[in-house]
Design a protein around this motif. Sequence first.
Motif, PDB file in Angstrom:
ATOM      1  N   GLY A  70       0.813  -1.213   0.000  1.00 51.91           N
ATOM      2  CA  GLY A  70       0.000   0.000   0.000  1.00 51.91           C
ATOM      3  C   GLY A  70       0.844   1.258   0.000  1.00 51.91           C
ATOM      4  N   ILE A  71       1.928   1.238   0.773  1.00 56.47           N
ATOM      5  CA  ILE A  71       2.841   2.383   0.812  1.00 56.47           C
ATOM      6  C   ILE A  71       3.491   2.586  -0.562  1.00 56.47           C
ATOM      7  N   PHE A  72       3.947   1.475  -1.165  1.00 55.60           N
ATOM      8  CA  PHE A  72       4.584   1.538  -2.486  1.00 55.60           C
ATOM      9  C   PHE A  72       3.617   2.098  -3.537  1.00 55.60           C
ATOM     10  N   ILE A 115      -4.967  12.016  11.645  1.00 54.36           N
ATOM     11  CA  ILE A 115      -3.738  12.809  11.497  1.00 54.36           C
ATOM     12  C   ILE A 115      -3.292  12.821  10.035  1.00 54.36           C
ATOM     13  N   ALA A 116      -3.316  11.640   9.394  1.00 55.52           N
ATOM     14  CA  ALA A 116      -2.877  11.526   7.998  1.00 55.52           C
ATOM     15  C   ALA A 116      -3.780  12.305   7.055  1.00 55.52           C
ATOM     16  N   VAL A 117      -5.091  12.178   7.245  1.00 59.96           N
ATOM     17  CA  VAL A 117      -6.038  12.901   6.376  1.00 59.96           C
ATOM     18  C   VAL A 117      -5.861  14.410   6.553  1.00 59.96           C
ATOM     19  N   CYS A 118      -5.679  14.849   7.785  1.00 60.82           N
ATOM     20  CA  CYS A 118      -5.411  16.275   8.029  1.00 60.82           C
ATOM     21  C   CYS A 118      -4.129  16.701   7.311  1.00 60.82           C
ATOM     22  N   GLY A 119      -3.105  15.856   7.370  1.00 62.21           N
ATOM     23  CA  GLY A 119      -1.846  16.158   6.691  1.00 62.21           C
ATOM     24  C   GLY A 119      -2.037  16.302   5.189  1.00 62.21           C
ATOM     25  N   ILE A 120      -2.872  15.435   4.611  1.00 61.11           N
ATOM     26  CA  ILE A 120      -3.165  15.504   3.167  1.00 61.11           C
ATOM     27  C   ILE A 120      -3.894  16.795   2.843  1.00 61.11           C
ATOM     28  N   VAL A 145      -1.588   4.999   5.203  1.00 58.64           N
ATOM     29  CA  VAL A 145      -1.514   3.534   5.097  1.00 58.64           C
ATOM     30  C   VAL A 145      -1.184   2.928   6.468  1.00 58.64           C
ATOM     31  N   VAL A 146      -0.265   3.551   7.182  1.00 60.10           N
ATOM     32  CA  VAL A 146       0.085   3.069   8.525  1.00 60.10           C
ATOM     33  C   VAL A 146      -1.139   3.103   9.432  1.00 60.10           C
ATOM     34  N   GLY A 147      -1.881   4.207   9.386  1.00 60.14           N
ATOM     35  CA  GLY A 147      -3.088   4.321  10.208  1.00 60.14           C
ATOM     36  C   GLY A 147      -4.111   3.249   9.873  1.00 60.14           C
ATOM     37  N   LEU A 148      -4.345   3.042   8.584  1.00 57.95           N
ATOM     38  CA  LEU A 148      -5.352   2.064   8.162  1.00 57.95           C
ATOM     39  C   LEU A 148      -4.951   0.631   8.514  1.00 57.95           C
ATOM     40  N   HIS A 149      -3.652   0.355   8.561  1.00 54.75           N
ATOM     41  CA  HIS A 149      -3.226  -1.028   8.822  1.00 54.75           C
ATOM     42  C   HIS A 149      -3.518  -1.472  10.256  1.00 54.75           C
ATOM     43  N   PHE A 150      -3.730  -0.493  11.159  1.00 55.69           N
ATOM     44  CA  PHE A 150      -4.055  -0.854  12.542  1.00 55.69           C
ATOM     45  C   PHE A 150      -5.440  -1.494  12.666  1.00 55.69           C
ATOM     46  N   TYR A 151      -6.369  -1.165  11.744  1.00 56.58           N
ATOM     47  CA  TYR A 151      -7.729  -1.717  11.853  1.00 56.58           C
ATOM     48  C   TYR A 151      -7.750  -3.246  11.785  1.00 56.58           C
ATOM     49  N   PRO A 152      -7.153  -3.863  10.735  1.00 55.63           N
ATOM     50  CA  PRO A 152      -7.161  -5.329  10.741  1.00 55.63           C
ATOM     51  C   PRO A 152      -6.337  -5.939  11.871  1.00 55.63           C
ATOM     52  N   MET A 153      -5.316  -5.209  12.353  1.00 56.56           N
ATOM     53  CA  MET A 153      -4.524  -5.728  13.471  1.00 56.56           C
ATOM     54  C   MET A 153      -5.399  -5.904  14.715  1.00 56.56           C
ATOM     55  N   GLY A 154      -6.335  -4.989  14.905  1.00 55.35           N
ATOM     56  CA  GLY A 154      -7.244  -5.094  16.042  1.00 55.35           C
ATOM     57  C   GLY A 154      -8.073  -6.359  15.986  1.00 55.35           C
ATOM     58  N   LYS A 155      -8.503  -6.704  14.775  1.00 59.62           N
ATOM     59  CA  LYS A 155      -9.309  -7.924  14.603  1.00 59.62           C
ATOM     60  C   LYS A 155      -8.456  -9.172  14.784  1.00 59.62           C
ATOM     61  N   ILE A 156      -7.253  -9.163  14.219  1.00 61.12           N
ATOM     62  CA  ILE A 156      -6.369 -10.331  14.295  1.00 61.12           C
ATOM     63  C   ILE A 156      -5.999 -10.651  15.741  1.00 61.12           C
ATOM     64  N   PHE A 157      -5.593  -9.600  16.496  1.00 63.26           N
ATOM     65  CA  PHE A 157      -5.101  -9.824  17.856  1.00 63.26           C
ATOM     66  C   PHE A 157      -6.140  -9.540  18.936  1.00 63.26           C
TER      67      PHE A 157
END
Length: 198
Positions: free
Chosen positions: A100-102, A151-156, A124-136
């Motif tokens: 996703g970053i690439f 934070i990322a959307v504000c930065g954009i 991308v970093v922010g969004l990747h935390f969502y599935p991590m919550g489900k996995i763990f």
Amino acid sequence: MEKEPHRVPEATVKGNATGLFMMALFTMIWAGIAYGGLHGTAYALLLFIFPLLSIYFIVKGVALFRIAKNFPKLTDEEDIAEEKRRGKWFGIVFGAEGLGIFIGINIVVNLGHPELTIPVIALVVGLHFYPMGKIFKRTIDYYLATWSTIIAVCGIVFTLKKLMPANSILAFLGVGLAIATSCYGLNMAKRAANLLSV
């Protein structure tokens, strides 16, 4: 009478230690980005907290690896299968984050907006935390995902609308994401403290 073995398996202890090392690394990366934006200002001195936290995470991680052998190995077939499933999905999400970053970087560069590179990485970093919550099965992941994504959307938006100087946006993103990884690390360190006290 023989002491009852620890219920927490060795794999969980090592996983927590690895997570602490990762949060130390990512906290330093985002703090470095923030420093790039704040360099030459008095505010840069405030970033000292992040290297201190990173050192703390590393110390806790090393301590966990040292005691991991005192915890039982997984023997139950169901637990082994669950650990494999988590490992597999963690690898998939981590790989998808890298991809996703690439892709995100290539899209913004080809659209003529290379200044969006860091905000897109943060997204991308922010969004990747969502599935991590489900996995763990951790609630904190959802909070950190939402925080980091905002934070990322504000930065954009700040970048596209030129609402802030480029250096200030870097500082905003770096500090915002370093706070997220620090909170994640502190949460892991709290669990580490519980394991170390067993």
